[in-house]
Design a protein around this motif. Structure first.
Motif, PDB file in Angstrom:
ATOM      1  N   TYR A 244       0.732  -1.104  -0.221  1.00 20.35           N
ATOM      2  CA  TYR A 244      -0.181   0.070   0.159  1.00 20.35           C
ATOM      3  C   TYR A 244       1.008   1.257   0.099  1.00 20.35           C
ATOM      4  CZ  TYR A 244      -3.408   3.383   1.697  1.00 20.35           C
ATOM      5  OH  TYR A 244      -4.047   4.321   2.048  1.00 20.35           O
TER       6      TYR A 244
ATOM      7  N   CYS B  39       1.486   4.581   1.034  1.00 19.33           N
ATOM      8  CA  CYS B  39       0.922   5.815   2.064  1.00 19.33           C
ATOM      9  C   CYS B  39       0.337   7.323   1.072  1.00 19.33           C
ATOM     10  CB  CYS B  39       1.654   6.049   3.144  1.00 19.33           C
ATOM     11  SG  CYS B  39       0.796   7.619   4.269  1.00 19.33           S
ATOM     12  N   GLN B  40      -0.568   7.738   1.287  1.00 14.29           N
ATOM     13  CA  GLN B  40      -1.231   9.124   0.474  1.00 14.29           C
ATOM     14  C   GLN B  40      -0.420  10.065   0.877  1.00 14.29           C
ATOM     15  OE1 GLN B  40      -5.465   8.908   0.339  1.00 14.29           O
ATOM     16  NE2 GLN B  40      -5.327   7.491  -1.587  1.00 14.29           N
ATOM     17  N   HIS B  41       0.012  10.109   2.317  1.00 14.79           N
ATOM     18  CA  HIS B  41       0.759  11.214   2.925  1.00 14.79           C
ATOM     19  C   HIS B  41       1.912  11.294   2.763  1.00 14.79           C
ATOM     20  CE1 HIS B  41      -3.271  11.904   4.526  1.00 14.79           C
ATOM     21  NE2 HIS B  41      -3.232  10.696   5.088  1.00 14.79           N
ATOM     22  N   CYS B  42       2.680   9.907   2.952  1.00 17.92           N
ATOM     23  CA  CYS B  42       4.344  10.350   2.864  1.00 17.92           C
ATOM     24  C   CYS B  42       4.847   9.524   1.597  1.00 17.92           C
ATOM     25  CB  CYS B  42       4.938   9.638   4.028  1.00 17.92           C
ATOM     26  SG  CYS B  42       4.613   8.164   4.380  1.00 17.92           S
TER      27      CYS B  42
ATOM     28  N   GLU C 186       5.373   6.549   1.254  1.00 15.28           N
ATOM     29  CA  GLU C 186       5.979   5.332   1.572  1.00 15.28           C
ATOM     30  C   GLU C 186       5.109   3.975   1.379  1.00 15.28           C
ATOM     31  OE1 GLU C 186       8.685   4.163   4.131  1.00 15.28           O
ATOM     32  OE2 GLU C 186       9.741   6.104   3.173  1.00 15.28           O
ATOM     33  N   GLU C 187       6.078   2.995   0.945  1.00 12.30           N
ATOM     34  CA  GLU C 187       5.331   1.573   0.782  1.00 12.30           C
ATOM     35  C   GLU C 187       5.136   0.972   1.872  1.00 12.30           C
ATOM     36  OE1 GLU C 187       7.350  -0.595  -2.305  1.00 12.30           O
ATOM     37  OE2 GLU C 187       7.161   1.165  -3.955  1.00 12.30           O
ATOM     38  N   GLU C 188       3.874   0.402   2.181  1.00 17.80           N
ATOM     39  CA  GLU C 188       3.474  -0.343   3.390  1.00 17.80           C
ATOM     40  C   GLU C 188       3.074  -1.719   3.062  1.00 17.80           C
ATOM     41  OE1 GLU C 188       4.200   0.779   6.458  1.00 17.80           O
ATOM     42  OE2 GLU C 188       4.150   2.706   6.030  1.00 17.80           O
TER      43      GLU C 188
END
Ligand SMILES: Nc1ncnc2c1ncn2[C@@H]1O[C@H](COP(=O)(O)OP(=O)(O)OP(=O)(O)O)[C@@H](O)[C@H]1O
Ligand SMILES: [Mg+2]
Length: 296
Positions: A221, A223-226, A228-230
């Motif tokens: 996923y 992150c829409q804010h930073c 980063e891939e989670e």
């Protein structure tokens, strides 16, 4: 239990003749299709239908003529996902015209044949308990008719979106003996990989169907804010370790993709430059490369 082939008499139904005639029609129809590709996974809910819809769109955008069979007779979703649920099918002497998406991809689905939104597929039998015995046979018959009776015309690719279950591929292989290849879908969870490995064995070792490769869906996923891939799931074994097959791509989870499926809009057309679209286009390119040099 005896199969229809073992019956001493068919009570005048000529069932073997009927099946043979339908099989001949399937072969005739498929003669104008260059490549048939099954999208499968033993596991449910991993994104087979979403990938089928998007790969069909990607192949269409690359200039191919593409047809899709929603082979999930009991849980058809592709008409909604591809935005053609309201299409009215046209029938003629030679068959039924498939629905066509805004970009020209052709689709046939049980959903297009059901009159009501909430109507389930009910196989006619004396009682619904008896229907259980016939269900698998009826499903195969319906699928055979979908392929044989649809006016596909000349196609570069015919994609078949299979329902979940390891037993679906043998049925399809009987209907489409020269299936071009299989795309296997998994998610990075050990539960999924456990089941999907069984489908790979079924395709490769038992049915001897070529495997084009494995697609990992909902791989991570962003992150829409930073940015980063989670990770979304927790499988520790790498895809290469788990499957020893070509890996066609890892598609991230993107809420816009889920929304596009629900709205019946074409995600790749709306968001051509986002990571999931790029990954999907990469998978489509690998499918094309797999068939390169195949001059059928
Ligand atoms: N990469 C993705 N990003 C976001 N949502 C996704 C993604 N892939 C699939 N989904 C969503 O996950 C849900 C399940 O997907 P889908 O229906 O395609 O799975 P399936 O394997 O065909 O399921 P079934 O086994 O029931 O046929 C859908 O709501 C779909 O929109
Ligand atoms: Mg599905």
């Amino acid at each position: 239990m005896k199969s229809y082939k073992d019956l001493p008499s068919d009570a005048g139904s000529n069932i073997i003749g009927q099946v043979a005639a339908q099989s001949t029609r399937v072969q005739k129809r498929l003669a104008s299709v260059k490549h048939t590709v099954a999208i499968m996974s033993g596991k449910g809910g991993v994104g087979k239908s979403s990938l089928t819809a998007n790969l069909a769109t990607a192949l269409t955008l690359k200039g191919n003529t593409v047809g899709v069979v929603d082979a999930d007779i009991n849980g058809p979703t592709l008409a909604k996902m591809m935005g053609v649920r309201n299409a009215t099918l046209e029938y003629s002497q030679t068959g039924v015209k498939p629905a066509t998406t805004a970009l020209g991809t052709k689709l046939i689905s049980m959903d297009l044949l059901l009159a009501e939104d909430d109507a389930p597929v009910i196989w006619n039998a004396h009682t619904q308990k008896d229907a259980f015995t016939w269900r698998s046979t009826m499903e195969v018959s319906a699928l055979r008719e979908f392929i044989a009776d649809t006016e596909w015309g000349e196609l570069d690719y015919l994609l078949l979106d299979l329902p979940p279950g390891t037993d679906r591929l043998p049925n399809l292989a009987e209907l489409v003996p020269d299936l071009g290849g299989v795309v296997v879908v998994t998610i990075p969870s050990e539960v999924s990989q456990l089941i999907v490995k069984k489908s790979v064995t079924m395709a490769k070792d038992i049915l001897k169907i070529p495997i084009i490769g494995v697609v990992e869906n909902m791989a991570f996923y962003i992150c829409q804010h930073c940015g980063e891939e989670e990770p979304l799931f927790s499988a520790e074994e790498s895809l290469n370790g788990a499957f020893q097959q070509a890996i066609l791509g890892s598609i991230p989870f993107d809420p816009r993709l889920a929304r596009a499926s629900d709205n019946g809009t074409l995600y790749l057309d709306e968001y051509p430059d986002v990571p999931a679209s790029k990954a999907l286009i990469g998978v489509a390119e690998k499918i094309q490369a797999f068939f390169q040099g195949d001059t059928k």
